[in-house]
Design a protein around this motif. Sequence first.
Motif, PDB file in Angstrom:
ATOM      1  N   ILE A 557      39.632  47.608  36.330  1.00 14.22           N
ATOM      2  CA  ILE A 557      38.412  46.820  36.152  1.00 14.22           C
ATOM      3  C   ILE A 557      38.742  45.740  35.145  1.00 14.22           C
ATOM      4  O   ILE A 557      39.281  46.018  34.069  1.00 14.22           O
ATOM      5  N   ASN A 558      38.454  44.527  35.550  1.00 18.04           N
ATOM      6  CA  ASN A 558      38.786  43.400  34.690  1.00 18.04           C
ATOM      7  C   ASN A 558      37.520  42.573  34.493  1.00 18.04           C
ATOM      8  O   ASN A 558      36.872  42.174  35.455  1.00 18.04           O
ATOM      9  N   GLY A 559      37.162  42.365  33.261  1.00 21.02           N
ATOM     10  CA  GLY A 559      35.959  41.575  32.987  1.00 21.02           C
ATOM     11  C   GLY A 559      36.245  40.493  31.976  1.00 21.02           C
ATOM     12  O   GLY A 559      37.026  40.687  31.043  1.00 21.02           O
ATOM     13  N   THR A 579      29.919  35.557  33.033  1.00 22.31           N
ATOM     14  CA  THR A 579      30.706  36.790  33.065  1.00 22.31           C
ATOM     15  C   THR A 579      31.259  36.987  34.464  1.00 22.31           C
ATOM     16  O   THR A 579      30.535  36.819  35.439  1.00 22.31           O
ATOM     17  N   LEU A 581      33.431  39.819  36.737  1.00 22.65           N
ATOM     18  CA  LEU A 581      33.965  41.179  36.761  1.00 22.65           C
ATOM     19  C   LEU A 581      34.716  41.376  38.082  1.00 22.65           C
ATOM     20  O   LEU A 581      34.191  41.039  39.148  1.00 22.65           O
ATOM     21  N   LEU A 605      32.535  40.690  41.186  1.00 28.21           N
ATOM     22  CA  LEU A 605      31.693  41.816  41.607  1.00 28.21           C
ATOM     23  C   LEU A 605      30.201  41.562  41.365  1.00 28.21           C
ATOM     24  O   LEU A 605      29.347  41.986  42.128  1.00 28.21           O
ATOM     25  N   LEU A 606      29.885  40.859  40.296  1.00 28.11           N
ATOM     26  CA  LEU A 606      28.470  40.607  39.959  1.00 28.11           C
ATOM     27  C   LEU A 606      27.918  39.376  40.680  1.00 28.11           C
ATOM     28  O   LEU A 606      26.775  39.000  40.485  1.00 28.11           O
TER      29      LEU A 606
END
Lengths: 637, 354
Positions: A557-559, A579, A581, A605-606
Amino acid sequence: MKKGFIVCLLFWALTGLAQHTFTDSLHLLKPVEIQALRLNLPAPGAHTESIDSAMFWMHSNSSMAKLISDLSTVMVRSYGTGGLSTLSFRGTQTNQSGIFWNGFNLNQANLGMADLSEIPAFFFNDVNIQFGGSSSVLGSGIIGGSLQLGNQDFFSKPLTLTLSSSAISFHNYSLAFKASAGSSKWSFSTSFTGNSDRNDFKYRSLEDSYKRLSHAMSSGLGMLNTLSYRLNSAQTLTMAVWAQHTDKQIPATLVMNSSKQRQVDKALRTSLQWTRVSAVQQFQVRTAWFSESQHYTNGLISLDNTYRLGTWCTEGEYKRQFQHNTSISAGITYRMVKADITDYHGKRQQDEAALFASLLHIWKPEGWSSRLNVRQDLDNSYHIPFCPSFGTEGPLTGNLKLRLLISRNYRIPTMNDRFWLPGGNPDLLPESSWNEEAGIDWQPAQNDRLVNVLFRLTAYSIQMKNMILWEPFTSDIWSPVNIQEVWSRGLESSLQAKIDKSDMHLLLIVAYSYSPSTYQGSNQLTKAYEGKQLIYVPLNKANANLRASAGKYFGLINGSWSGKRYVQQDNEKALPSYTVLNLTVGREFISSLSNTRLQFEIQNLLNTKFQAVQYYPEPGISFMFNLTFTIHKNPKK
Amino acid sequence: MTMKVSTLFSILVVLMMVVFSCKKEDSTSGNTDYSKGVMISNEGPYLSGSGTVTWFNPDTKEVKQDIFETVNGKPLGNILQSMDLHNGKVYMVVNNAAKIEVADASTFKSTATITGFSLPRYFLGISDTKAYVTDWANVVDIVNLEGNTVTGTIPTQTGPDLMLKSGKFVFVLNDGGFSVDSTITVINSDNDQVVKTLNVYNRPTGIVEDAAGKVWVMCSGKGYNDFPADGDTKGYLIRLDPATQTIDLTMEIGDEHNHAEKLVINSEKNMLYFLFNRGVYRLNTAFAGAEPERVLSHDRLNALTYDGANNIIYTSDRMDFQQAGWVLRYQASGGALIDSIPAGIVPGCIVVTH
């Protein structure tokens, strides 16, 4: 002419010295990296970062722009997917950092920067980042930091074949192949990459309706070969050839209706290195020839521009170790750039030469180490300041280490700054800076703890003078002038926690940086900038990576979070924070002869709607599938 | 312990998703009759920015920035080249976005977006239903104002720019665009046909009609101020007789390396004003051939407009093309500075309404 003679004399003297000193060299074999000697020396005091190898391989089918953007704390300024991507360290400009391939500077002399989006990550197996100035080691332009891309050798390694392919949901496809092998005498690797990208992702327009990006197709082909041969137990000859071709359409921004821009970049980069190693001494001569070109057309305004650059760089370096705790290195470097650029109205040449030396000492038994570097450039066009740097680091207590570094740095004007017609200014002074930094590394004793923790905190200050800025003289003519003083300072912090329990591994890296970078000196025209934050430098930035693997399964998981970024120098307008993700999951299938890796990634993802650079659309949620197949001749497993 | 690791992993995943999914929003609104006052078009940042419109009330000194985006919730587009008022509507020519945004002059609410251009430069209303738009595709685009569509093109020479309508004839200055041209295309606006192509001097950049019905054209000459180069040419102010479409007067302005630009005229239509030598100069049409007189001095001047009702010269300081510029108001008689109005990036066109 006189300076040229001195350069030749010193080079000859250094060569002669080496011939004498190596007659008694010990027959010890040491690993040889395709790298400048001074880069192999430790850099006490410096804040360095290397990319976790497992995370690196999860991104190996990406461009270096995405890899650095996702996995490091360095800011990548990206003009959309596949668009120009450049580095920005510690609130400095994109042309105040360097990208090096095996120690050779990839920054093009006309622009003072290199495009990370055209560098395939697949080619490299050694990526290191050094924050802060290092002109005393690496020369012009390294004020904010540097990215080192390296190719390690494959001596005595089994034949390994890797085939990797990936597909992204906005019709981007890539294929890569690598073969490497080595004997005790030979080391060989060859890599090919190809990509065909449509980049036709959906994005939310300024009217809040969904549109599909058009005129954004891109295709690229790349090849990198390395060949090393051990002439005898002490000497190694290494050759590398890297060819890269990119043909891309440049899409319209959100405030344009259409685009007819196209850019074709070609590069052929070759290098040859001879190294002689003994137990206490190393001598190296290396040379590189880069031939690079760009053809840019804009059908809307009938613009057709071409540039061709030929860059020849050669250096000689000697290193000697005394009593196992002191080593010195010294060398000489020469770089010549020939440019044939439409807007120069003729061919231009730029010559740069420099002498440099380093002294590294380890203070036993305390464990402190210190390094002093000095460099003096010899240039007919400019007076370049003498550049020293001094760094030291060592334990304060058992778990706490202190780092200190001070350096003087510079950047010579680019060839565009000097020769562009109309507007080029041949009377520019080099930019210069004093950089200071102090940091602590806290690492509790591991003993039998489950969690291995490393916390790093660095405070830095960069005082830049004579910063070059293009100013308008008329509505049509802009010209560069030494107008700005900039003060960048800030804090960088990172926390790394690692858990290794039988076949389960967890790695968490969280980083945060605070980067005020403001204009200082001002004249009547620039008084509106006084004390204002530089454009596109977020005051606050954070990112986090969580990698986990259990048996044959792995995930990442990379944010990343970027704070508000100003888009006007008077700070009247800003882009909001955003942001992003990304989530990657995969599985490995391991047999005695092969390793197959299946990987699925959800990018953004978001589904964040954001602009890294104003009005350049970025993709929302998208999906990537990757399959990598590796065969080992003699797997060690 | 395996349980503990997976629990820790889950907590971290949730924590990252929570931390990384915060958002903020804000909004603004306003209620002003924008048709009364001064509208200023700002080109915006050159490479990837958007143009803006500043509104100024000379009576109350109220200034509102970026009114198009404030009212309509979207930016105008890359490089707002020019702006004009016609039939109660504002026509904003967005050059690099190849479009014209149309808004109601009172509310500034967007009413249409006209596309179909290549690199549009200036708008000229011909009638209630027709307008001309110069386009650096070396044409004048004919726009139907009822359907807001481009219905045809009229060929010109290179880089058609400013236009002037005198009677039924439209004079189109071909300044060369990215190169240099020296012609004026004369169009009969009744049938959209080219009547004649006049050869004048290098780079015609300003055109006005005087009280006697004569047309004055500023030919700036080839070259840039402050950047002398081989091949630069002198500028000339010329006078045309629109009836015969011939040059009946020529006078030199500046020299090979000092170029005059823009041209406006006062309300009595007998005094010409133009940008020259880091300032604004004037010349009485009755004394053509006399030395132009300096009215005011200021560096970096860009726009030039004459407010005939109040005899005020409006000009702009475009600063360094990267920060917000200023609109400067001067008394036309003595050249005294009245006030400075903060504008957007590169204020290029000023429209005064009353």
